[in-house]
Design a protein around this motif. Structure first.
Motif, PDB file in Angstrom:
ATOM      1  N   LEU A 101       0.829  -1.200   0.000  1.00  0.00           N
ATOM      2  CA  LEU A 101       0.000   0.000   0.000  1.00  0.00           C
ATOM      3  C   LEU A 101       0.865   1.252   0.000  1.00  0.00           C
ATOM      4  O   LEU A 101       0.541   2.231  -0.686  1.00  0.00           O
ATOM      5  CB  LEU A 101      -0.934  -0.008   1.206  1.00  0.00           C
ATOM      6  N   ASP A 102       1.970   1.242   0.740  1.00  0.00           N
ATOM      7  CA  ASP A 102       2.854   2.407   0.705  1.00  0.00           C
ATOM      8  C   ASP A 102       3.496   2.563  -0.668  1.00  0.00           C
ATOM      9  O   ASP A 102       3.624   3.679  -1.183  1.00  0.00           O
ATOM     10  CB  ASP A 102       3.935   2.285   1.780  1.00  0.00           C
ATOM     11  N   ALA A 103       3.911   1.462  -1.282  1.00  0.00           N
ATOM     12  CA  ALA A 103       4.507   1.541  -2.620  1.00  0.00           C
ATOM     13  C   ALA A 103       3.504   2.095  -3.627  1.00  0.00           C
ATOM     14  O   ALA A 103       3.829   2.955  -4.451  1.00  0.00           O
ATOM     15  CB  ALA A 103       5.003   0.163  -3.056  1.00  0.00           C
ATOM     16  N   ILE A 104       2.279   1.619  -3.550  1.00  0.00           N
ATOM     17  CA  ILE A 104       1.240   2.045  -4.483  1.00  0.00           C
ATOM     18  C   ILE A 104       0.855   3.498  -4.262  1.00  0.00           C
ATOM     19  O   ILE A 104       0.669   4.263  -5.214  1.00  0.00           O
ATOM     20  CB  ILE A 104      -0.003   1.130  -4.331  1.00  0.00           C
ATOM     21  N   ALA A 112      11.918  -1.452  -0.108  1.00  0.00           N
ATOM     22  CA  ALA A 112      12.229  -0.609   1.045  1.00  0.00           C
ATOM     23  C   ALA A 112      11.067  -0.552   2.022  1.00  0.00           C
ATOM     24  O   ALA A 112      11.268  -0.462   3.243  1.00  0.00           O
ATOM     25  CB  ALA A 112      12.593   0.793   0.572  1.00  0.00           C
ATOM     26  N   MET A 113       9.841  -0.607   1.513  1.00  0.00           N
ATOM     27  CA  MET A 113       8.686  -0.511   2.401  1.00  0.00           C
ATOM     28  C   MET A 113       8.514  -1.767   3.252  1.00  0.00           C
ATOM     29  O   MET A 113       7.986  -1.703   4.367  1.00  0.00           O
ATOM     30  CB  MET A 113       7.426  -0.228   1.589  1.00  0.00           C
ATOM     31  N   ALA A 330       6.969   1.797  -8.505  1.00  0.00           N
ATOM     32  CA  ALA A 330       7.331   1.525  -7.110  1.00  0.00           C
ATOM     33  C   ALA A 330       7.018   0.106  -6.672  1.00  0.00           C
ATOM     34  O   ALA A 330       7.724  -0.460  -5.830  1.00  0.00           O
ATOM     35  CB  ALA A 330       6.626   2.522  -6.193  1.00  0.00           C
ATOM     36  N   TYR A 331       5.975  -0.493  -7.197  1.00  0.00           N
ATOM     37  CA  TYR A 331       5.561  -1.815  -6.750  1.00  0.00           C
ATOM     38  C   TYR A 331       6.110  -2.942  -7.633  1.00  0.00           C
ATOM     39  O   TYR A 331       5.658  -4.084  -7.541  1.00  0.00           O
ATOM     40  CB  TYR A 331       4.037  -1.907  -6.617  1.00  0.00           C
ATOM     41  N   GLU A 332       7.107  -2.622  -8.450  1.00  0.00           N
ATOM     42  CA  GLU A 332       7.835  -3.654  -9.180  1.00  0.00           C
ATOM     43  C   GLU A 332       9.102  -4.021  -8.412  1.00  0.00           C
ATOM     44  O   GLU A 332       9.816  -3.150  -7.924  1.00  0.00           O
ATOM     45  CB  GLU A 332       8.187  -3.168 -10.588  1.00  0.00           C
TER      46      GLU A 332
END
Length: 506
Positions: A101-104, A112-113, A330-332
């Protein structure tokens, strides 16, 4: 810990899910139905909508927190610690969802998240231990009498978190206020609310109703929280202008309030000529938090002051090393550096890059958009500037993005003056193998948190905070624990025991 990877993180963790506020143990929308649209910073696409709280919602949340506070305080440290233990378990169970959720939502790389979630455990487990060891004082203020101190919680604490580490800040920053017997109303940044609203489900399961209340929204909700007469203790992490506004609005409320502010930084990394160049280049990049939050960190070492003897070599090596970082969605899993949090912030950072070029700094690499990233994403390739002068905009203002300015120096006193020459003083780092130079320089740097041959790492139990406009108060330490308690002193006049015994016996 291994991760269960999914083909479509947005469909899995956002699609079809509701994100609601937590007030008094209930998941609710804003009373007036107002919402904020959430966008994916990696693509620009609309994702979902979240509630936008108004003054009425904050009033409900404060009332719920106030009602829950006496029973929460009565549990004592041991009872409250049991809730912390359950919260700790839930963070482990929901690690992948919260990290994604933070990446998205905020654009930080998912790798990192996951680490951000892991970092939370030291705080969830550490605060109860510090609270259990807390003592009052017996003071020999007068002969033959008893003078001692005691502490009581403020009651309801208001906490406003920043956009750059949404989950980690929401999970850890309220903990010292909670373990000391306060209840909480927390508001995340309107740019990054998803993980905090998901975290509300964990707080709901681990803590009694009303102890933790979470409202999402913008400035109106924040202002209602800051000025509320019941909320005597307020904590904020964010920008200097917003921190100054909070101070002003708290004063204008007509109620005396206790504030702690963790604000901006334009942090100096000082490099001496005896260093290992490869090590110090890695340290400079690590200290920029590029592969954690794209340099969007108050602790990033965005000013690197390198001795002229090794300056050219340092710049060349850093440019080569930065070229190895992949900027992407970010979410890759293959992404090292994600997008900036919003289009508005992207425009701001891009403006700094343009100003650096216009004022005569040398753009060694980066500062542009990556060619293979989604067109709608807020991507900037990490920018490295050389030949920066202190008067340049990029050399004196906090950028809060992937922009590094490298300055040459050869005069020690002039370097110290330059490092201390801004109105911010959050962190600094000194790189040298000479013990005398290291400690003397650390002492002269006007910053609240200084590393020697390291940067960025926080050590729980040590006071984190800054000087000058970087804020007030200290976090992550016994100092912060005490800041959520009001002190009282009890004076007992003790009479002569023989005279007292004679009175008893009549």
């Amino acid at each position: 810990m291994t991760e269960t990877l999914v083909q479509d993180p947005i469909a899995t963790y956002v699609g079809g899910r509701e994100f609601k506020m937590l007030i008094g143990g209930e998941f609710v929308d804003a009373a007036d139905g107002a919402e904020i649209e959430v966008f994916d910073p990696s693509t620009g696409a609309a994702l979902t909508r979240v509630p936008s709280a108004g003054a009425a919602d904050v009033e409900r949340a404060v009332a719920a927190a106030q009602a829950a506070q006496p029973a929460w305080e009565a549990l004592g440290v041991a009872g409250r610690s049991a809730c912390f233990a359950r919260f700790d378990e839930l963070l482990t169970e929901h690690r992948e969802r919260l990290a994604m959720l933070d990446a998205i939502d905020c654009g930080n790389p998912v790798k990192a998240m996951r680490i951000d979630v892991d970092i939370c455990h030291a705080y969830v487990r550490g605060w109860p231990s510090l609270a259990a060891a807390m003592t009052g004082d017996v003071i020999p203020a007068s002969p033959g009498n008893l003078h001692y101190t005691a502490h009581r919680p403020y009651g309801v604490v208001g906490r406003i978190t920043a956009f750059n580490h949404p989950l980690m800040f929401a999970a850890t920053r309220p903990l010292p206020s909670l373990i000391t017997g306060n209840t909480l109303v927390m508001k995340p940044s309107p740019d990054t609310s998803l993980s905090t609203l998901a975290l509300a489900e964990l707080f709901h399961e681990a803590f009694p109703p009303g102890v933790v209340n979470i409202v999402s929204g913008g400035g109106d909700a924040g202002d209602a929280l800051v000025t509320h007469p019941v909320v005597k203790r307020i904590a904020f992490t964010g920008s200097v202008p917003t921190g100054l506004l909070i101070q002003r609005r708290a004063a204008e409320s007509g109620h005396v309030k206790q504030l702690s502010l963790e604000l901006g930084g334009k942090n100096a990394m000082v490099v001496f000529p005896d260093v290992d160049l490869d090590e110090v280049v890695e340290g400079a990049i690590y200290g920029m938090n590029l592969d954690v939050c794209q340099g969007q960190s108050c602790g990033s070492n965005s000013r690197v002051l390198v001795h002229r003897r090794i300056y050219d070599q340092f710049v060349a090596k850093m440019a080569d090393r930065l070229g190895e970082y992949r900027v992407g969605v970010a979410y890759e899993e293959s992404t090292d550096v994600g997008p900036l949090v919003s289009r508005a912030h992207y425009d701001r950072v891009a403006g700094f890059v343009e100003s650096g070029v216009a004022e005569g700094a040398t753009l060694v690499r980066g500062g542009d958009r990556p060619g293979d990233a989604p067109e709608g994403g807020n991507f900037i390739v990490p920018a490295l500037f050389a030949d920066v002068r202190p008067e340049m905009k990029i050399g004196r203002e906090e950028i809060f993005g992937p922009v590094v300015s490298v300055f040459p120096w050869d005069d020690y006193d002039a370097m110290i003056e330059q490092a201390n020459g801004l109105d911010l003083g959050l962190t600094a780092s000194v790189w040298t193998h000479d013990l005398d130079v290291a400690h003397k320089t650390a002492d002269r740097l006007d910053a609240g948190y200084v590393w020697v041959n390291d940067s960025t790492r926080h050590y729980f139990g040590t006071p984190f905070g800054g000087s000058k406009n970087s804020g007030t108060g200290r976090e992550e330490s016994p100092d912060e624990l005490l800041s959520y308690l009001e002190q009282k002193v009890v004076h007992t006049r003790l009479r002569d025991p023989q005279a007292a015994l004679a009175r008893m016996l009549g």
